[in-house]
Scaffold this motif. Structure first.
Motif, PDB file in Angstrom:
ATOM      1  N   ARG A   5       0.845  -1.207   0.000  1.00 56.90           N
ATOM      2  CA  ARG A   5       0.000   0.000   0.000  1.00 56.90           C
ATOM      3  C   ARG A   5       0.876   1.250   0.000  1.00 56.90           C
ATOM      4  O   ARG A   5       0.648   2.179  -0.781  1.00 56.90           O
ATOM      5  CB  ARG A   5      -0.916  -0.048   1.236  1.00 56.90           C
ATOM      6  N   THR A  45      -6.597  10.318  -1.531  1.00 58.61           N
ATOM      7  CA  THR A  45      -6.042   9.189  -2.283  1.00 58.61           C
ATOM      8  C   THR A  45      -5.536   8.115  -1.331  1.00 58.61           C
ATOM      9  O   THR A  45      -5.776   6.919  -1.542  1.00 58.61           O
ATOM     10  CB  THR A  45      -4.910   9.666  -3.214  1.00 58.61           C
ATOM     11  N   ARG A  48      -8.490   6.271   0.237  1.00 60.75           N
ATOM     12  CA  ARG A  48      -9.293   5.495  -0.710  1.00 60.75           C
ATOM     13  C   ARG A  48      -8.424   4.716  -1.692  1.00 60.75           C
ATOM     14  O   ARG A  48      -8.858   4.362  -2.789  1.00 60.75           O
ATOM     15  CB  ARG A  48     -10.226   6.440  -1.463  1.00 60.75           C
ATOM     16  N   ASP A  50      -7.630   1.811  -2.046  1.00 57.88           N
ATOM     17  CA  ASP A  50      -8.141   0.536  -2.548  1.00 57.88           C
ATOM     18  C   ASP A  50      -9.092   0.708  -3.735  1.00 57.88           C
ATOM     19  O   ASP A  50      -9.336  -0.250  -4.481  1.00 57.88           O
ATOM     20  CB  ASP A  50      -8.827  -0.249  -1.426  1.00 57.88           C
ATOM     21  N   VAL A  51      -9.634   1.910  -3.972  1.00 59.83           N
ATOM     22  CA  VAL A  51     -10.531   2.131  -5.114  1.00 59.83           C
ATOM     23  C   VAL A  51      -9.871   2.951  -6.225  1.00 59.83           C
ATOM     24  O   VAL A  51     -10.498   3.197  -7.251  1.00 59.83           O
ATOM     25  CB  VAL A  51     -11.863   2.813  -4.687  1.00 59.83           C
ATOM     26  N   VAL A  52      -8.624   3.361  -6.013  1.00 63.96           N
ATOM     27  CA  VAL A  52      -7.911   4.128  -7.048  1.00 63.96           C
ATOM     28  C   VAL A  52      -7.579   3.189  -8.199  1.00 63.96           C
ATOM     29  O   VAL A  52      -6.995   2.121  -7.999  1.00 63.96           O
ATOM     30  CB  VAL A  52      -6.613   4.754  -6.474  1.00 63.96           C
ATOM     31  N   PRO A  53      -7.960   3.569  -9.428  1.00 69.78           N
ATOM     32  CA  PRO A  53      -7.653   2.710 -10.587  1.00 69.78           C
ATOM     33  C   PRO A  53      -6.144   2.582 -10.800  1.00 69.78           C
ATOM     34  O   PRO A  53      -5.359   3.315 -10.216  1.00 69.78           O
ATOM     35  CB  PRO A  53      -8.294   3.451 -11.767  1.00 69.78           C
ATOM     36  N   THR A  54      -5.764   1.701 -11.647  1.00 69.33           N
ATOM     37  CA  THR A  54      -4.347   1.507 -11.948  1.00 69.33           C
ATOM     38  C   THR A  54      -3.984   2.225 -13.247  1.00 69.33           C
ATOM     39  O   THR A  54      -4.853   2.632 -14.011  1.00 69.33           O
ATOM     40  CB  THR A  54      -4.014   0.000 -12.082  1.00 69.33           C
ATOM     41  N   GLN A  57      -5.300   5.716 -15.591  1.00 68.08           N
ATOM     42  CA  GLN A  57      -6.598   6.030 -14.990  1.00 68.08           C
ATOM     43  C   GLN A  57      -6.444   6.576 -13.569  1.00 68.08           C
ATOM     44  O   GLN A  57      -7.295   7.346 -13.118  1.00 68.08           O
ATOM     45  CB  GLN A  57      -7.500   4.783 -14.993  1.00 68.08           C
ATOM     46  N   ALA A  58      -5.361   6.201 -12.888  1.00 69.23           N
ATOM     47  CA  ALA A  58      -5.133   6.699 -11.527  1.00 69.23           C
ATOM     48  C   ALA A  58      -4.965   8.217 -11.542  1.00 69.23           C
ATOM     49  O   ALA A  58      -5.545   8.925 -10.705  1.00 69.23           O
ATOM     50  CB  ALA A  58      -3.906   6.032 -10.914  1.00 69.23           C
ATOM     51  N   TRP A  61      -8.269   9.817 -12.189  1.00 72.92           N
ATOM     52  CA  TRP A  61      -9.094   9.721 -10.979  1.00 72.92           C
ATOM     53  C   TRP A  61      -8.674  10.810  -9.988  1.00 72.92           C
ATOM     54  O   TRP A  61      -9.528  11.475  -9.384  1.00 72.92           O
ATOM     55  CB  TRP A  61      -8.918   8.320 -10.371  1.00 72.92           C
TER      56      TRP A  61
END
Length: 179
Positions: A5, A45, A48, A50-54, A57-58, A61
């Motif tokens: 993380r 960020t 959250r 765990d919901v941030v796109p990879t 897209q991150a 976002w």
């Protein structure tokens, strides 16, 4: 797990910080506000993550998050401004400016601006607040004698500035005595 993380967040930070800072700087009135927007964006960020796109897209976002943070920042600034105006309106009834307050100070105002802050404060406490040497000593936390000496110097310097500008000092205002 926590290590992954942290690594992911650090990578996001490194990849997006300058983009987000530029985004915020172009939309905020000052650098401090932009820094606050970016800091809040990264705080969200992190919470959250765990919901941030990879991938790419991150960053997109995070732009969305920054946009929302900026909108909230603007709403907060508008609320503070509205409250400030309301408070000023509420307080306006408690203080009625005198004719002296609204008079154009002209040369006197210019001469006062040339004085150091401490001397300007001393003269203001005498002329506008009507305080005597003992009261000024209590306000400033110095002796009456120090007030007397500093006030003498401030009056002399003010008179010198007034003389240089061609204005003549009003003796009653400079002495602090009623006219």
């Amino acid at each position: 797990m926590e290590e992954d993380r942290t690594s992911r967040f650090e990578a996001l930070y490194a990849a997006t910080f300058h983009h987000l800072l530029g985004y915020a700087m172009r939309r905020c009135d000052c650098a401090e506000d932009a820094a606050d927007v970016v800091a809040e964006t990264f705080a969200i960020t992190w919470r959250r993550l765990d919901v941030v796109p990879t991938g790419e897209q991150a960053r997109l976002w995070m732009y969305g998050v920054a946009r929302n943070v900026l909108a909230e920042h603007r709403r907060g600034a508008a609320r503070r401004r509205d409250l400030s105006y309301a408070l000023a309106g509420d307080l306006a009834g408690f203080y009625v400016p005198s004719a002296e307050d609204s008079a154009d100070l002209g040369g006197l105002g210019s001469a006062l601006r040339h004085l150091p802050d401490e001397e300007r404060e001393l003269l203001s406490l005498v002329a506008w607040e009507g305080l005597d040497h003992g009261q000024i000593a209590a306000v400033l936390g110095i002796s009456r004698n120090a007030v007397r000496i500093r006030l003498h110097r401030a009056r002399r310097r003010l008179a010198r500035h007034l003389a240089e500008s061609g204005d003549t000092p009003d003796r009653s205002a400079m002495s602090g005595r009623p006219r």
